[in-house]
Design a protein around this motif. Structure first.
Motif, short mmCIF file in Angstrom:
data_model
loop_
_atom_site.label_atom_id
_atom_site.label_comp_id
_atom_site.label_asym_id
_atom_site.label_seq_id
_atom_site.Cartn_x
_atom_site.Cartn_y
_atom_site.Cartn_z
N LEU A 183 3.32 5.87 -16.79
CA LEU A 183 2.55 6.73 -15.77
C LEU A 183 1.09 6.56 -16.14
O LEU A 183 0.77 5.85 -17.22
N ALA A 191 -4.62 5.50 -6.79
CA ALA A 191 -3.08 6.21 -7.07
C ALA A 191 -2.14 5.48 -6.28
O ALA A 191 -0.96 5.33 -6.30
N ASP A 192 -2.49 5.07 -4.73
CA ASP A 192 -1.70 4.54 -3.79
C ASP A 192 -1.31 3.25 -4.38
O ASP A 192 -0.27 2.92 -4.35
N ALA A 206 1.13 3.50 -7.31
CA ALA A 206 2.62 3.90 -6.83
C ALA A 206 3.11 2.77 -6.10
O ALA A 206 4.35 2.56 -6.27
N ASP A 207 2.36 1.93 -5.26
CA ASP A 207 3.13 0.43 -4.73
C ASP A 207 3.53 -0.07 -5.71
O ASP A 207 4.70 -0.99 -5.38
N TYR A 242 3.88 5.63 -11.73
CA TYR A 242 3.54 6.92 -11.40
C TYR A 242 2.13 7.25 -11.74
O TYR A 242 1.81 7.12 -12.70
N GLY A 270 -3.34 10.46 -3.61
CA GLY A 270 -3.46 9.15 -2.89
C GLY A 270 -4.80 9.53 -2.10
O GLY A 270 -5.37 10.62 -2.13
N ARG A 321 6.34 13.23 -12.62
CA ARG A 321 6.81 11.91 -12.29
C ARG A 321 8.18 12.19 -12.00
O ARG A 321 8.66 11.28 -11.19
#
Length: 434
Positions: free
Chosen positions: A67, A81-82, A85-86, A90, A95, A309
């Protein structure tokens, strides 16, 4: 299974996050600067610019991060953050679209208006500076003049307080702002409530009062924050439980309207004669406010992160009922003409023992230039000390003692947390409420 946490950012806020996470996880960190406090707590630090989403993702994958925690708003605006995540990592941080609640002040006010979020002041937005100047002339009261984008806490001009209306118009004409927000000036006492948010849960932390103005007595230009204090409980001396609850209700209403929001939601409020109003939202911990709240958080911060998460309910938060006072040491000339390159002499052991059994003294590094022969100032805030004790007055005394052990050559707002300043806040609110 041990968690591997990646921390993005290298300021005082991130040092406080690192201190909260490191006891319970394997910590890795990246930032454009090398923070010696974070480096002492992390397994590895890597020099990566905070907006470099690709580089941050590569580092996360290199270390096997389970994370991530994103500290600065610049990284959120850049979609870090995006990107994490992709990549399957986490990130505790919104985003880029959800972070617009901070990064776009025009969006922020329209969002409040459209969703019926309480505490929204009267406002108008402009992309034509001439039209904005005409509005200033027409408006009967005083206004807060805010560029719509990020300014590091230094872009706001308030007529009737910091500048005249004429000076505000000159500022707009000479600026290169694409958009500005003009909103009614709020009169009262400012305070902050930060909350952990995930899975629709909102877990608020104690209220904090930041001090933006550069000099004692709340004089001078705005800064990123010269220091802050919190009390031994959720409220501050000039507010009551109902005021705190009203602020939390604003945060809860905001999350109801942004159900996918995850991370820290920071509400900056003004307590006025008419009640609690919203100055702004931030999409991350405050700096310095993180240094007030995280040291008194008894619930392991890692438990909050893993629950977020895993889609679990966030744990109820427990706090040590002690007061905190944070004071920043800044380079000479800060914020208008800061002098970089001055040698900083910090005796960390002396700082740690400054409390002399009456509480705790904590040191948080912010923006320092770590060279082979020691630490030097940059053009930003150098480090902060935090006193933790049973009362604000005792915590302030500890912070002052710690600063005296931290060497010379830097400037501090000594009045933060002192009884006279706190009493002035109380008297101000009492007068407004009469």
């Amino acid at each position: 299974m041990s968690e591997t946490v990646l921390l993005v950012g290298g300021g005082g806020r991130e040092h406080a996050i690192a201190r909260a996470v490191a006891p319970d996880a394997d910590l890795y960190a990246c930032a454009s600067n090398r923070n010696p406090g974070i480096a002492a707590l992390a397994e590895e630090t890597r020099s990566i610019e905070e907006r470099d989403a690709e580089g941050i993702v590569a580092f996360a994958e290199d270390v096997g991060a389970t994370l991530a925690v994103i500290g600065p708003e610049s990284a959120l605006a850049a979609g870090v953050a995006d990107a994490l995540a992709d990549a399957g990592v986490y990130a505790f941080g919104p985003g880029a679209e959800a972070a617009r609640i901070e990064t776009d002040k025009a969006y922020q006010r329209r969002f409040m208006q459209e969703n019926g979020i309480p505490g929204c002041p009267d406002f108008e937005t402009f992309d034509d500076m001439a039209a904005a100047c005409e509005y200033i002339d027409r408006y009967e009261g005083h206004l807060a003049v805010k560029p719509a984008g990020l300014t590091g806490g230094k872009g706001v001009r308030v007529t009737g307080d910091q500048v005249t209306k004429a000076a505000a118009k000159t500022h707009l004409r000479e600026s290169d702002y694409d958009r500005v927000v003009l909103e009614e000036r709020l009169v009262g006492e400012e305070f902050t409530v930060q909350a952990f948010v995930a899975n629709g849960d909102v877990r608020p932390t104690p209220a904090v009062q930041d001090h933006k103005r550069a000099y004692e007595g709340d004089e001078g230009p705005n800064t990123g924050g010269m220091g802050s204090y919190s009390d031994a409980g959720p409220t501050l001396p000039f507010m009551d439980d109902a005021d705190y609850d009203a602020a939390v209700e604003v945060l809860e209403a905001t999350v109801d309207a942004l159900p996918e929001y995850e991370g820290v939601l920071y509400g900056q409020f003004m307590l006025t004669a008419e009640g609690v109003r919203v100055v702004e939202f931030n999409a991350r911990f405050g700096d310095p406010e993180a240094m007030n709240t995280l040291p008194v958080l008894d619930t392991p911060f890692l438990d909050v992160l893993t629950a977020a998460r895993d889609g679990d309910a966030l744990p109820d938060l427990a706090f040590d009922d002690r007061a905190t006072v944070c004071k920043y040491a800044v380079p000479a000339g800060y914020p208008t003409d800061p002098e970089a390159g001055a040698y900083i002499e910090v005796d960390e052991e002396s700082v740690a023992t400054a409390a002399e059994g009456s509480g705790d003294a904590l040191l948080f590094y912010a923006s320092v230039d770590a060279r082979e022969d020691g630490l030097y100032t940059t053009t930003s805030r150098a480090f902060a000390v935090v006193g933790v004790a049973d009362t604000i007055a005792d915590a302030e005394g500890i912070a002052e003692a710690a600063l005296s052990a931290a060497g010379d050559g830097l400037r501090v707002r000594d009045d933060i947390g002192k009884p006279a300043l706190v009493q002035r806040r109380i008297d101000h609110m009492n007068a407004l409420r009469e």
